[in-house]
Write an enzyme that holds these catalytic residues in place. Structure first.
Site, PDB file in Angstrom:
ATOM      1  N   GLN A 196       0.872  -1.174   0.000  1.00 15.05           N
ATOM      2  CA  GLN A 196       0.000   0.000   0.000  1.00 15.05           C
ATOM      3  C   GLN A 196       0.906   1.220   0.000  1.00 15.05           C
ATOM      4  O   GLN A 196       1.480   1.580   1.025  1.00 15.05           O
ATOM      5  CB  GLN A 196      -0.923  -0.040   1.219  1.00 15.05           C
ATOM      6  N   ALA A 237     -11.621   2.888   4.230  1.00 13.49           N
ATOM      7  CA  ALA A 237     -10.678   2.002   3.546  1.00 13.49           C
ATOM      8  C   ALA A 237      -9.814   2.765   2.542  1.00 13.49           C
ATOM      9  O   ALA A 237      -9.996   3.960   2.321  1.00 13.49           O
ATOM     10  CB  ALA A 237     -11.446   0.889   2.861  1.00 13.49           C
ATOM     11  N   HIS A 238      -8.915   2.041   1.899  1.00 14.22           N
ATOM     12  CA  HIS A 238      -7.960   2.697   0.993  1.00 14.22           C
ATOM     13  C   HIS A 238      -8.657   3.351  -0.196  1.00 14.22           C
ATOM     14  O   HIS A 238      -9.600   2.829  -0.735  1.00 14.22           O
ATOM     15  CB  HIS A 238      -6.853   1.757   0.525  1.00 14.22           C
ATOM     16  N   ASN A 239      -8.134   4.525  -0.543  1.00 11.11           N
ATOM     17  CA  ASN A 239      -8.568   5.275  -1.721  1.00 11.11           C
ATOM     18  C   ASN A 239      -9.979   5.851  -1.617  1.00 11.11           C
ATOM     19  O   ASN A 239     -10.519   6.342  -2.608  1.00 11.11           O
ATOM     20  CB  ASN A 239      -8.444   4.419  -2.989  1.00 11.11           C
TER      21      ASN A 239
END
Lengths: 348, 348, 348
Positions: A196, A237-239
């Protein structure tokens, strides 16, 4: 510390009616007494207002008329006025500028002299921290983070390496900014972890509650935009991209790459699937499962309210058979139609 | 740091087609530009692929044919290839082996010289830590824990006494491993706390996200098996057993003594009641309430999607009356049957 | 450390039947062997009881009769007896009284000499800590907190300034007591933060799990009353009031100003909206949305159980059309009534 009503009006606006006197504390309407000031947010609290022992009241124009002779401050938005007054009564605690001898700071950092790095806080290498920040005990700031002015990281907050925090941001205890997103690729017989490599960007005036997690982006960044407010125990969460001035209540989960527009409100425990977009000014009810893109601003909900266990047992079982149900109703409609027709024909 | 495509293929496999050139970074397909390489995971991104300004692309055989003349790496699984390439571009940060002078380590520990115990980390007594581990700032390892090789405990992780962690395990910030399970016995007029005397065992290659809690067993152990991956803000109660290579997304809760088989996937915010078993290779949709044992592998769901508040208000009320509904449909069927019979008889 | 059954009965009550012998450990019924004692909580484990290799068993009167000749302790509540016995086998670890040289303690504190402030713990100014407390590594106690006797703050707990903790309270790792409530007032084009000036009060014998958040009150206090037990990852918002001896399982969220009565139980992942009251001795099922005040004690539920994805897809779609459904059933009833009438008339 007490203030006269005339001083308060001078500082915060509004109009004083009734006798000028001093108040020392804010208090809830139903408990306020001598030396205390309370606010009335809605006419539905009219009775409590009339019975209140408060020294003074903050009310709107309509309610002010019902308080003849009493000390009151009249304003269009009593709740907001109360918020400002609370800030007057409770100024933030003064900083103890400097790096506490029991803090640990890495190499090549630029930390403004006006900021406080408290005991048992840890700052990594190559970190930039602006003016008047508070990095409280047990907080950990990873290598290469860039933090603006007037930021507070409460005790035991963790910010992973390389994250960017704007001005006037607050992150409450236990929250984790920049942990790895949940990125996995299946590789024959096991999960391969996808590095990540993005960052988290918290823009100006963002506030994050306690024990919330904001994952770093996989490639691009996770972004929480200007003025957004996030409550406790929220998973981002990511993004994910949270729009400006959007407010998200506790226990919400937002899966990867979902984009929520500006000025939305999200009720507690709502859950968003990944890779969707939510239009600006959308309002999501508590406990709602947001399972697809929302293109049109509005208010949305999906959760079902409770019943007594007995009633619930009787009803919930049918949810499992709604399709059969639908077919039976359809069949009934058909047969009834046939009956009606044959009856009409026999009458002809 | 840049690599030629031929070097990348040499390291990671795949086939280079088109000109060999150097790339310096990974980037998302729609943003990649000069010096950047992107991947295409699915033909549904065909348009973005054709328009991409990326220097090079990672694609499967079918898509490769549509990229005549462009630099591309051809592989069966572009997403997995991207993951490996990201690892090449982002090797983990080097350790600073040794015990930081501002770390605190108890008595009778065996800590490999190749491991790092960072500033403000605390290690209890009788702890064993293997090779190349990182115990980051603010992490706390309780007495008697046994930790394998290549383990990372990120900042502010807590591992209670007596827990066992295998090799190549990662636990992200704020997670709590080995807290007491919620064991209570009612004793006339109060709750009597049941001592939680088991451990948590995290086997090899487990990864735990941020602010997740894994309670120690009441008598036996709570076990997370080899290669399982757990996301953020997940609650794993006492005596739960998670199978090998099972992946569990954020905000999931698993009540006591439930056993989830190997290679399952669990969507975000799913909830499991206690004392049930879930078959290997079961897939649970996001938000699902897993209320009973699942004996047969498959895909399961229970949550209901959102509607506009207006539609939802119109519909949700009926969920409370489904039993009455069911009775009325039954009654309609009976009466219609009677009508049809009497009609047939009157025709005879 | 092993105890004879006669010693155990002397300490904890119950009646010994069968040979007196020594046991060294508690173990689960199905795994217990030599030197181990197990308990049988219900007749449904009769088979496992008969097959158990345990040295001795804790059983009720009815089951005792089926164990002729075996060593057994007879008691009305075997689960509670087991809990007491576990406490005998696992006495809490002895304190290391005193302030660790690597702890940091502020000014003007009164900390009993019998209490332990561990390495890397941080205590603010003007804090009072009673007898035999343990403030474990990484825990942070804010300025002006007042803590009673026999309190344990596990590693990395945060207690914000001014909170009050009674006697025999335990707060597990990562939990945050007294963070700001989510109080916002909309001010033209941004959220204005409402200062949260109340406290959190944890009364005697409260236990809080790991990574739970209890927000401080806005004006008045957030209160968790005597003997209440809260599990992991629970969100308790500002001004919530939890009654005496109420037990709340993991992943529950309780919105602001909600009041839950005494001796309630709340299943995992239940969610409470704000500003409601729940009667004493109410039981809420797991995953329930508590959307309104509950005046009558009883058991309540609202969640729907899972199905295979295929069945769920077939059924869930209809939940969105229940209102249409209801209208069609109503219409069918009307038409059938008309048909029956006309038939009756044609017969007359």
């Amino acid at each position: 510390m007490s203030y006269t009503l005339s001083y308060i009006v001078e500082q915060l606006g509004g109009e004083l009616r009734g006798p000028d006197l001093a108040v020392a504390r804010l208090a809830p309407l139903e408990r306020a007494g001598q030396g205390e000031i309370a606010f009335v947010s809605s006419p539905k609290f009219r009775r409590q207002m009339q019975e209140s022992q408060a020294e003074a009241l903050i009310v709107n124009e309509a309610l002010a008329a019902e308080l003849d002779g009493r000390s009151r401050i009249v304003t269009a938005d009593p709740y907001l006025y109360f918020a400002r007054l609370a800030t007057l009564f409770h100024p933030p605690k003064a900083l103890r500028a400097g790096i506490h001898p029991r803090a640990v700071v890495g190499e090549d950092c630029r930390i403004a002299a006006s900021s406080e790095i408290a005991a048992n806080a840890t700052v990594g290498d190559n970190v930039v921290i602006g003016e008047r920040c508070r990095i409280m005990p047990g907080a950990v700031v990873g290598d290469g983070c860039v933090i603006g002015d007037d930021v507070t990281l409460y005790p035991n907050v963790t910010v992973y390496h390389g994250c960017v925090i704007g001005n006037r941001v607050g992150v409450h205890s236990g929250s984790v900014i920049g942990g790895d997103g949940f990125g996995l690729a299946w590789d024959k017989d096991h999960w391969f972890k996808i590095p990540q490599t993005g960052r988290v960007v918290l823009e100006d005036d963002v506030e994050i509650g306690a024990n919330t997690t904001v994952d770093r982006g996989a490639l691009a960044d996770t972004v929480i935009r200007k003025g957004a407010k996030i409550d406790n125990l929220v998973q981002i969460a990511h993004n994910v991209d949270i729009g400006e001035h959007t407010a998200i209540a506790g226990c919400v989960g937002i899966a990867g790459s979902t984009k929520i527009g500006a000025r939305c409100t999200v009720g507690g425990a709502a859950m968003f699937v990944g890779h969707i977009e939510v239009a600006a000014r959308t309002h999501i009810g508590g406990g709602t499962l947001v399972s697809k893109t929302i293109k049109e601003a509005g208010t949305y909900a999906s959760s079902y309210p409770l019943q007594s266990m007995k009633d619930w047992l009787a009803n919930a079982v049918h949810v499992r058979h709604l399709d059969d149900f639908a077919k039976r109703v359809k069949q009934l409609e058909r047969e009834l139609e046939t009956l009606k027709k044959s009856k009409d024909e026999s009458h002809e």
